[in-house]
Write a protein that holds these residues in place. Structure first.
Motif, PDB file in Angstrom:
ATOM      1  N   VAL A 161      33.917  12.446 -14.026  1.00  0.00           N
ATOM      2  CA  VAL A 161      35.445  11.591 -14.670  1.00  0.00           C
ATOM      3  C   VAL A 161      36.389  11.174 -13.369  1.00  0.00           C
ATOM      4  O   VAL A 161      36.207  11.362 -12.354  1.00  0.00           O
ATOM      5  CB  VAL A 161      36.414  13.247 -15.290  1.00  0.00           C
ATOM      6  N   ALA A 162      36.873  10.391 -13.629  1.00  0.00           N
ATOM      7  CA  ALA A 162      37.336   9.150 -12.141  1.00  0.00           C
ATOM      8  C   ALA A 162      39.023  10.150 -12.417  1.00  0.00           C
ATOM      9  O   ALA A 162      39.780  10.068 -13.989  1.00  0.00           O
ATOM     10  CB  ALA A 162      37.691   7.892 -12.646  1.00  0.00           C
ATOM     11  N   THR A 163      40.224  10.193 -11.745  1.00  0.00           N
ATOM     12  CA  THR A 163      41.326  10.731 -11.794  1.00  0.00           C
ATOM     13  C   THR A 163      42.849   9.218 -11.049  1.00  0.00           C
ATOM     14  O   THR A 163      41.538   8.073 -10.241  1.00  0.00           O
ATOM     15  CB  THR A 163      41.503  11.841 -10.906  1.00  0.00           C
ATOM     16  N   ALA A 164      43.107   9.416 -11.168  1.00  0.00           N
ATOM     17  CA  ALA A 164      44.837   9.263 -11.194  1.00  0.00           C
ATOM     18  C   ALA A 164      45.023   8.999  -9.239  1.00  0.00           C
ATOM     19  O   ALA A 164      45.130   7.840  -8.633  1.00  0.00           O
ATOM     20  CB  ALA A 164      45.544   9.163 -10.762  1.00  0.00           C
ATOM     21  N   ARG A 165      44.011   9.697  -8.480  1.00  0.00           N
ATOM     22  CA  ARG A 165      43.891   9.658  -7.258  1.00  0.00           C
ATOM     23  C   ARG A 165      43.179   8.678  -6.165  1.00  0.00           C
ATOM     24  O   ARG A 165      42.858   8.810  -5.330  1.00  0.00           O
ATOM     25  CB  ARG A 165      43.900  11.263  -6.939  1.00  0.00           C
ATOM     26  N   GLY A 166      41.840   8.153  -7.286  1.00  0.00           N
ATOM     27  CA  GLY A 166      41.559   7.066  -6.676  1.00  0.00           C
ATOM     28  C   GLY A 166      40.265   7.669  -6.221  1.00  0.00           C
ATOM     29  O   GLY A 166      39.295   6.978  -5.239  1.00  0.00           O
ATOM     30  N   THR A 167      40.066   8.719  -7.542  1.00  0.00           N
ATOM     31  CA  THR A 167      39.276   9.860  -6.622  1.00  0.00           C
ATOM     32  C   THR A 167      37.700  10.228  -8.415  1.00  0.00           C
ATOM     33  O   THR A 167      38.175   9.594  -9.491  1.00  0.00           O
ATOM     34  CB  THR A 167      39.323  10.935  -6.298  1.00  0.00           C
ATOM     35  N   ASN A 182      28.325  23.287  -9.195  1.00  0.00           N
ATOM     36  CA  ASN A 182      29.622  23.431  -8.299  1.00  0.00           C
ATOM     37  C   ASN A 182      29.921  22.190  -8.908  1.00  0.00           C
ATOM     38  O   ASN A 182      28.991  20.926  -9.628  1.00  0.00           O
ATOM     39  CB  ASN A 182      29.635  23.345  -7.206  1.00  0.00           C
ATOM     40  N   VAL A 183      31.448  22.052  -8.668  1.00  0.00           N
ATOM     41  CA  VAL A 183      32.212  20.173  -9.121  1.00  0.00           C
ATOM     42  C   VAL A 183      32.541  20.222  -7.348  1.00  0.00           C
ATOM     43  O   VAL A 183      33.600  20.878  -6.597  1.00  0.00           O
ATOM     44  CB  VAL A 183      33.522  20.543  -9.914  1.00  0.00           C
ATOM     45  N   TYR A 184      32.380  19.078  -7.278  1.00  0.00           N
ATOM     46  CA  TYR A 184      32.978  18.156  -6.022  1.00  0.00           C
ATOM     47  C   TYR A 184      33.803  17.008  -6.529  1.00  0.00           C
ATOM     48  O   TYR A 184      34.275  16.615  -7.418  1.00  0.00           O
ATOM     49  CB  TYR A 184      31.952  17.424  -5.494  1.00  0.00           C
ATOM     50  N   GLU A 185      35.098  17.005  -6.004  1.00  0.00           N
ATOM     51  CA  GLU A 185      35.861  15.414  -5.404  1.00  0.00           C
ATOM     52  C   GLU A 185      35.369  14.490  -4.394  1.00  0.00           C
ATOM     53  O   GLU A 185      35.256  14.298  -3.277  1.00  0.00           O
ATOM     54  CB  GLU A 185      36.956  16.206  -5.505  1.00  0.00           C
ATOM     55  N   VAL A 186      34.830  13.497  -5.000  1.00  0.00           N
ATOM     56  CA  VAL A 186      34.678  12.520  -4.342  1.00  0.00           C
ATOM     57  C   VAL A 186      35.917  10.744  -4.575  1.00  0.00           C
ATOM     58  O   VAL A 186      36.274  10.598  -5.184  1.00  0.00           O
ATOM     59  CB  VAL A 186      33.477  11.654  -5.251  1.00  0.00           C
ATOM     60  N   ASN A 187      36.103  10.666  -3.088  1.00  0.00           N
ATOM     61  CA  ASN A 187      37.233   9.925  -3.058  1.00  0.00           C
ATOM     62  C   ASN A 187      35.514   8.506  -3.159  1.00  0.00           C
ATOM     63  O   ASN A 187      35.030   7.921  -2.495  1.00  0.00           O
ATOM     64  CB  ASN A 187      37.246   9.570  -1.469  1.00  0.00           C
ATOM     65  N   LEU A 188      36.238   7.312  -4.047  1.00  0.00           N
ATOM     66  CA  LEU A 188      35.917   6.265  -4.433  1.00  0.00           C
ATOM     67  C   LEU A 188      36.134   5.117  -3.384  1.00  0.00           C
ATOM     68  O   LEU A 188      35.305   4.185  -3.283  1.00  0.00           O
ATOM     69  CB  LEU A 188      36.238   5.321  -6.174  1.00  0.00           C
ATOM     70  N   SER A 189      36.606   5.407  -2.277  1.00  0.00           N
ATOM     71  CA  SER A 189      36.954   4.585  -1.151  1.00  0.00           C
ATOM     72  C   SER A 189      36.416   5.215   0.063  1.00  0.00           C
ATOM     73  O   SER A 189      35.323   3.851   0.535  1.00  0.00           O
ATOM     74  CB  SER A 189      38.729   3.971  -0.847  1.00  0.00           C
ATOM     75  N   THR A 190      36.017   5.763   0.699  1.00  0.00           N
ATOM     76  CA  THR A 190      35.355   6.003   1.697  1.00  0.00           C
ATOM     77  C   THR A 190      34.312   7.234   1.424  1.00  0.00           C
ATOM     78  O   THR A 190      33.612   6.962   2.366  1.00  0.00           O
ATOM     79  CB  THR A 190      36.106   7.185   2.192  1.00  0.00           C
ATOM     80  N   GLY A 191      34.186   7.416   0.310  1.00  0.00           N
ATOM     81  CA  GLY A 191      32.953   7.637  -0.135  1.00  0.00           C
ATOM     82  C   GLY A 191      32.095   9.714   0.610  1.00  0.00           C
ATOM     83  O   GLY A 191      31.759   9.958   0.332  1.00  0.00           O
TER      84      GLY A 191
END
Length: 263
Positions: A161-167, A182-191
């Motif tokens: 799912v995409a978030t408002a944080r750009g992640t 597990n669940v991870y949060e991925v930064n869509l700009s930096t990876g």
């Protein structure tokens, strides 16, 4: 005029915080659009304006969707297609189907769209990858492994799912261990990838997500259909970058969605 097929009154077990008296009915065909419902009994009548909606449907053949997302701003539905392994683009107005994206040798198995509808996020479980596709330019921004250090892993990505944080929040499963993941949060700009900051019931081998309209809050629940949930529902806040609230329910959660009001 409709035919009532069932009436349930459940007398004697009130009060409840929700209506428990209900009736089932069938209607003849009607013009596409909304219609009023009027119920008449010996005690009188009551009407619900626009309480019923007549719909039409069209079969679009040749697609076996693993998951679909709607791009209302462009008028398309995107489908991760089991049949071809590609991402199909379906025009909402014409039903025309085209191939939007193809992962070389690896089928697309999961999709999410960013709150601003600028990026399509594409999971491939067999490849263990997350591909970020720019919908404005029609090009791939990057493909990465949604795990810490961005290295190939035995963990299988199976929810996003995409978030408002750009992640994006990505659920990963260990295929060698039952209910382990597990669940991870991925930064869509930096990876960059960091563990999801959740509560005690948010980490499991498969989870459901339901974002509000702008991705500022995400509801997260383990997949009760696989016997992995005791009915635990978490509300993740983009502002906090953490779970803000958790609720426990009887039974397991097999599916859910969010409203425009964020409920």
């Amino acid at each position: 005029s409709a035919t009532v097929t069932n009436v349930n009154l459940y007398a004697g077990i009130s009060p409840f915080t929700f209506p428990i008296e209900h009736l089932s009915f069938t209607t003849p065909s009607g013009p596409i659009g909304f219609a009023d419902i009027t119920v008449t009994t010996s005690n009188g009548s009551t009407t619900v304006k626009n309480g019923f909606q007549y719909l039409t449907h069209t079969l679009i053949s040749g697609i076996a969707p693993a998951q679909m997302v709607v791009d209302e701003s462009r008028g398309f539905v995107y489908a991760a297609d089991f049949a071809s392994g590609t991402v199909k683009s379906i025009n909402i107005n014409t039903n025309a189907v085209t191939t939007l994206f193809m992962l070389a040798g690896n089928p697309a198995t999961g999709l999410a769209i960013s709150p601003d509808h600028s990026r399509l996020l594409i999971l491939s479980a067999p490849a263990g990858t997350l591909t970020i596709f720019d919908l404005n330019a029609g090009v791939v921004i990057q493909t990465l492994n949604p795990v810490p250090l961005n290295q190939p892993s035995q963990l299988v990505p199976n929810s996003i799912v995409a978030t408002a944080r750009g992640t994006a929040l990505v659920g990963l499963q260990d295929p060698n261990l039952i209910s382990s993941g597990n669940v991870y949060e991925v930064n869509l700009s930096t990876g960059s990838v960091t563990p999801f900051s959740g509560g005690p019931c948010s980490v499991t081998s498969h989870v459901f997500y339901a974002p509000n309209f702008d991705g500022s809050e995400i509801f997260v629940a383990p997949d009760g259909a696989a016997g992995l949930s005791a009915g635990c529902l978490s509300r993740w806040s983009s502002a906090l970058d953490a779970v803000a609230e958790e609720k426990e329910y009887e039974g397991g959660i097999a599916d859910f969605s969010g409203t425009l009001l964020g409920d």
